[in-house]
Design a protein around this motif. Structure first.
Motif, PDB file in Angstrom:
ATOM      1  N   LEU A   8     114.751 -60.334  -8.814  1.00 12.24           N
ATOM      2  CA  LEU A   8     113.593 -60.929  -8.310  1.00 12.24           C
ATOM      3  C   LEU A   8     113.236 -62.424  -8.989  1.00 12.24           C
ATOM      4  O   LEU A   8     112.755 -63.086  -8.516  1.00 12.24           O
ATOM      5  N   GLN A   9     113.481 -62.129 -10.260  1.00  9.69           N
ATOM      6  CA  GLN A   9     113.142 -63.426 -11.247  1.00  9.69           C
ATOM      7  C   GLN A   9     113.900 -64.419 -10.969  1.00  9.69           C
ATOM      8  O   GLN A   9     113.532 -65.722 -10.833  1.00  9.69           O
ATOM      9  N   ALA A  10     115.338 -64.035 -10.754  1.00 10.18           N
ATOM     10  CA  ALA A  10     116.180 -65.141 -10.394  1.00 10.18           C
ATOM     11  C   ALA A  10     115.895 -65.958  -9.113  1.00 10.18           C
ATOM     12  O   ALA A  10     115.801 -67.157  -8.973  1.00 10.18           O
ATOM     13  N   LEU A  11     115.591 -65.073  -7.952  1.00  6.57           N
ATOM     14  CA  LEU A  11     115.394 -65.586  -6.645  1.00  6.57           C
ATOM     15  C   LEU A  11     114.128 -66.329  -6.786  1.00  6.57           C
ATOM     16  O   LEU A  11     113.834 -67.409  -6.019  1.00  6.57           O
ATOM     17  N   LEU A  12     112.972 -65.645  -7.396  1.00  4.30           N
ATOM     18  CA  LEU A  12     111.836 -66.578  -7.372  1.00  4.30           C
ATOM     19  C   LEU A  12     111.914 -67.903  -8.243  1.00  4.30           C
ATOM     20  O   LEU A  12     111.279 -68.878  -7.516  1.00  4.30           O
ATOM     21  N   LYS A  13     112.541 -68.048  -9.082  1.00  5.40           N
ATOM     22  CA  LYS A  13     112.962 -69.237  -9.956  1.00  5.40           C
ATOM     23  C   LYS A  13     113.729 -70.137  -8.977  1.00  5.40           C
ATOM     24  O   LYS A  13     113.196 -71.303  -8.834  1.00  5.40           O
ATOM     25  N   TRP A  14     114.657 -69.901  -8.138  1.00  4.37           N
ATOM     26  CA  TRP A  14     115.506 -70.696  -7.490  1.00  4.37           C
ATOM     27  C   TRP A  14     114.327 -71.124  -6.061  1.00  4.37           C
ATOM     28  O   TRP A  14     114.766 -72.399  -5.904  1.00  4.37           O
ATOM     29  N   VAL A  15     113.514 -70.224  -5.699  1.00  3.05           N
ATOM     30  CA  VAL A  15     112.729 -70.748  -4.494  1.00  3.05           C
ATOM     31  C   VAL A  15     111.713 -71.905  -5.132  1.00  3.05           C
ATOM     32  O   VAL A  15     111.323 -72.836  -4.502  1.00  3.05           O
ATOM     33  N   VAL A  16     111.214 -71.457  -6.414  1.00  3.50           N
ATOM     34  CA  VAL A  16     110.213 -72.316  -6.887  1.00  3.50           C
ATOM     35  C   VAL A  16     110.810 -73.670  -7.172  1.00  3.50           C
ATOM     36  O   VAL A  16     109.997 -74.852  -6.989  1.00  3.50           O
ATOM     37  N   GLU A  17     111.986 -73.779  -7.559  1.00 10.30           N
ATOM     38  CA  GLU A  17     112.833 -74.879  -8.048  1.00 10.30           C
ATOM     39  C   GLU A  17     113.285 -75.735  -6.605  1.00 10.30           C
ATOM     40  O   GLU A  17     113.686 -76.796  -6.722  1.00 10.30           O
ATOM     41  N   GLY A  18     113.124 -74.958  -5.343  1.00 14.01           N
ATOM     42  CA  GLY A  18     113.617 -75.801  -4.358  1.00 14.01           C
ATOM     43  C   GLY A  18     115.053 -75.491  -3.981  1.00 14.01           C
ATOM     44  O   GLY A  18     115.517 -76.085  -3.022  1.00 14.01           O
ATOM     45  N   LYS A  19     115.674 -74.678  -4.818  1.00 12.37           N
ATOM     46  CA  LYS A  19     117.007 -74.603  -4.705  1.00 12.37           C
ATOM     47  C   LYS A  19     117.484 -73.429  -3.439  1.00 12.37           C
ATOM     48  O   LYS A  19     118.522 -73.386  -3.140  1.00 12.37           O
ATOM     49  N   VAL A  20     116.550 -72.547  -3.213  1.00 11.45           N
ATOM     50  CA  VAL A  20     116.637 -71.807  -2.193  1.00 11.45           C
ATOM     51  C   VAL A  20     115.679 -72.020  -1.127  1.00 11.45           C
ATOM     52  O   VAL A  20     114.352 -71.701  -1.793  1.00 11.45           O
ATOM     53  N   LYS A  21     115.855 -72.408  -0.062  1.00 17.23           N
ATOM     54  CA  LYS A  21     114.820 -72.571   1.178  1.00 17.23           C
ATOM     55  C   LYS A  21     114.646 -71.395   1.895  1.00 17.23           C
ATOM     56  O   LYS A  21     115.436 -70.724   2.016  1.00 17.23           O
ATOM     57  N   TYR A  22     113.391 -71.278   2.421  1.00 16.78           N
ATOM     58  CA  TYR A  22     113.138 -69.970   3.349  1.00 16.78           C
ATOM     59  C   TYR A  22     112.691 -70.523   4.437  1.00 16.78           C
ATOM     60  O   TYR A  22     112.148 -71.503   4.752  1.00 16.78           O
ATOM     61  N   HIS A  23     112.724 -69.565   5.540  1.00 18.80           N
ATOM     62  CA  HIS A  23     112.108 -69.883   6.713  1.00 18.80           C
ATOM     63  C   HIS A  23     111.548 -68.455   7.455  1.00 18.80           C
ATOM     64  O   HIS A  23     112.439 -67.282   7.199  1.00 18.80           O
ATOM     65  N   GLU A  24     110.304 -68.229   7.687  1.00 19.44           N
ATOM     66  CA  GLU A  24     109.770 -66.874   8.417  1.00 19.44           C
ATOM     67  C   GLU A  24     109.627 -67.041   9.917  1.00 19.44           C
ATOM     68  O   GLU A  24     109.202 -67.988  10.211  1.00 19.44           O
ATOM     69  N   HIS A  25     109.810 -65.911  10.561  1.00 18.31           N
ATOM     70  CA  HIS A  25     109.690 -65.711  12.011  1.00 18.31           C
ATOM     71  C   HIS A  25     108.558 -64.872  11.866  1.00 18.31           C
ATOM     72  O   HIS A  25     108.712 -63.590  11.707  1.00 18.31           O
ATOM     73  N   VAL A  26     107.118 -65.300  12.137  1.00 19.34           N
ATOM     74  CA  VAL A  26     106.016 -64.483  11.861  1.00 19.34           C
ATOM     75  C   VAL A  26     105.490 -64.217  13.300  1.00 19.34           C
ATOM     76  O   VAL A  26     105.269 -65.059  14.157  1.00 19.34           O
ATOM     77  N   THR A  27     105.284 -62.936  13.600  1.00 22.76           N
ATOM     78  CA  THR A  27     104.618 -62.183  14.674  1.00 22.76           C
ATOM     79  C   THR A  27     103.395 -61.866  14.284  1.00 22.76           C
ATOM     80  O   THR A  27     103.043 -61.248  13.461  1.00 22.76           O
ATOM     81  N   GLU A  28     102.263 -62.200  15.152  1.00 25.03           N
ATOM     82  CA  GLU A  28     100.702 -62.030  14.821  1.00 25.03           C
ATOM     83  C   GLU A  28     100.386 -60.817  15.555  1.00 25.03           C
ATOM     84  O   GLU A  28     100.539 -60.668  16.710  1.00 25.03           O
ATOM     85  N   GLY A  29      99.807 -59.910  14.496  1.00 27.07           N
ATOM     86  CA  GLY A  29      99.140 -58.714  15.245  1.00 27.07           C
ATOM     87  C   GLY A  29      99.897 -57.315  15.085  1.00 27.07           C
ATOM     88  O   GLY A  29     100.918 -57.333  15.557  1.00 27.07           O
TER      89      GLY A  29
END
Length: 332
Positions: A287-308
């Motif tokens: 988790l710490q490795a992934l969080l670090k890469w996300v914060v640094e912009g090295k790992v980008k993310y996309h979420e498919h959000v359904t409301e409700g």
């Protein structure tokens, strides 16, 4: 007193899940009492829908049970000093709006989680799917710099992280997905080659064109025909990490696949199935490795959000149909 809503499995899935297979229930939750074991009241903020729920529902559930799954939840009431009111946790209490807990199976979000980062990522890139990519690549594929990594379902919650971690590790990455929009997304986040498996004339030719020298590592989320073709494109001493088999989860009659023994023997391949829970003792590391890469912009993310919350079944069915780009979640 709180009235919780919960989705139950009304009928075991026969083929592709249908909305009629689910039943929405109301559950009256008792008040917390001093000195009792049930010391926390929580409300789900984000709920996860994942491919594993399809095969596991048959393995671990009986009809009438609350659907399995994880959530990011907020603590509403606490009689446990380890959990402050307002804190966010990851739980595994299934498709529920509210629940009571003794705290034993709750994981607080990392203390260094940035306020600007969506907490829903704890169900995706900085959660179980991200950990699956992390340990699958490092411990099962044992990728090395300069190698070529193939991943299918590459625009999904796991596959998109696999490709980006492989790039961080100095590898060439080839991904495939089921739409042109998803292919464009893969190229945007750094995949070297990507193609739409639904539109290529020959899967074998598309794989060869993407990497004429073959593949050192194959991270398989799909199984079925794709895996049967891809295994013949592996390099000698290649490694195959079998993470999922989404192409087969909804089959009423098991598929008859090709036989893998000949390419495995002559190329001296290693194929290993795995569950991310094997590395639960290293969860914080991942988790710490992934969080670090996300914060640094090295790992980008996309979420498919359904409301409700009422749309949980449709979100689940849509995910199994491949309608999501990145992690599929439901915002309650």
């Amino acid at each position: 007193m709180v009235i919780a809503k919960a989705w139950a499995l009304k009928k075991h899935f026969d083929g592709f899940p249908k909305t009629s297979d689910f039943d929405l229930k109301k559950i009256e939750l008792p008040c917390l009492k001093d000195g009792g074991e049930q010391k926390l009241l929580l409300e789900s903020v984000f709920l996860s829908v994942d491919p594993y729920m399809r095969p596991y529902s048959r393995r671990v559930m009986k009809e009438g049970d609350i659907m399995i799954g994880t959530q990011v939840a907020r603590i509403v009431e606490s009689k446990n000093p380890a959990f402050a009111v307002g804190a966010f946790v990851v739980g595994d209490r299934g498709w529920r709006t509210h629940f009571i807990s003794d705290g034993k199976n709750l994981q607080l979000l990392p203390s260094n989680w940035p306020e600007s980062l969506p907490k829903s990522l704890a169900l995706g890139t900085v959660g179980m799917p991200g950990l699956t990519a992390y340990f699958g690549l490092l411990e099962v594929c044992k990728m090395k710099p300069g190698e070529t990594v193939l991943v299918n379902a590459a625009a999904g919650a796991v596959g998109s992280v696999v490709g980006q971690l492989a790039k961080i590790g100095g590898c060439k990455v080839v991904g495939c997905a089921g739409s042109d929009d998803k292919v464009a997304y893969l190229k945007k986040i750094g995949f070297d080659e990507a193609f739409n498996y639904k539109t290529v004339k020959s899967l074998d030719e598309a794989l060869h064109k993407a990497s004429p020298d073959g593949y050192d590592c194959f991270f398989d989320n799909v199984g079925g025909e794709f895996a049967s073709v891809a295994i013949n494109q592996m390099k000698k001493y290649g490694r195959v990490a079998v993470c999922g088999a989404i192409s087969q989860y909804n089959d009423s009659v098991p598929q008859k696949g090709s036989y893998v023994q000949i390419p495995m023997i002559f190329k001296e391949l290693r194929m290993e199935g795995f569950l991310v829970t094997r590395w639960n003792n290293r969860r914080e590391e991942g988790l710490q490795a992934l969080l670090k890469w996300v914060v640094e912009g090295k790992v980008k993310y996309h979420e498919h959000v359904t409301e409700g919350f009422e749309n949980m079944p449709m979100a689940f069915i849509g995910m199994l149909k491949g309608e999501n780009l990145g992690k599929a979640i439901v915002k309650v």
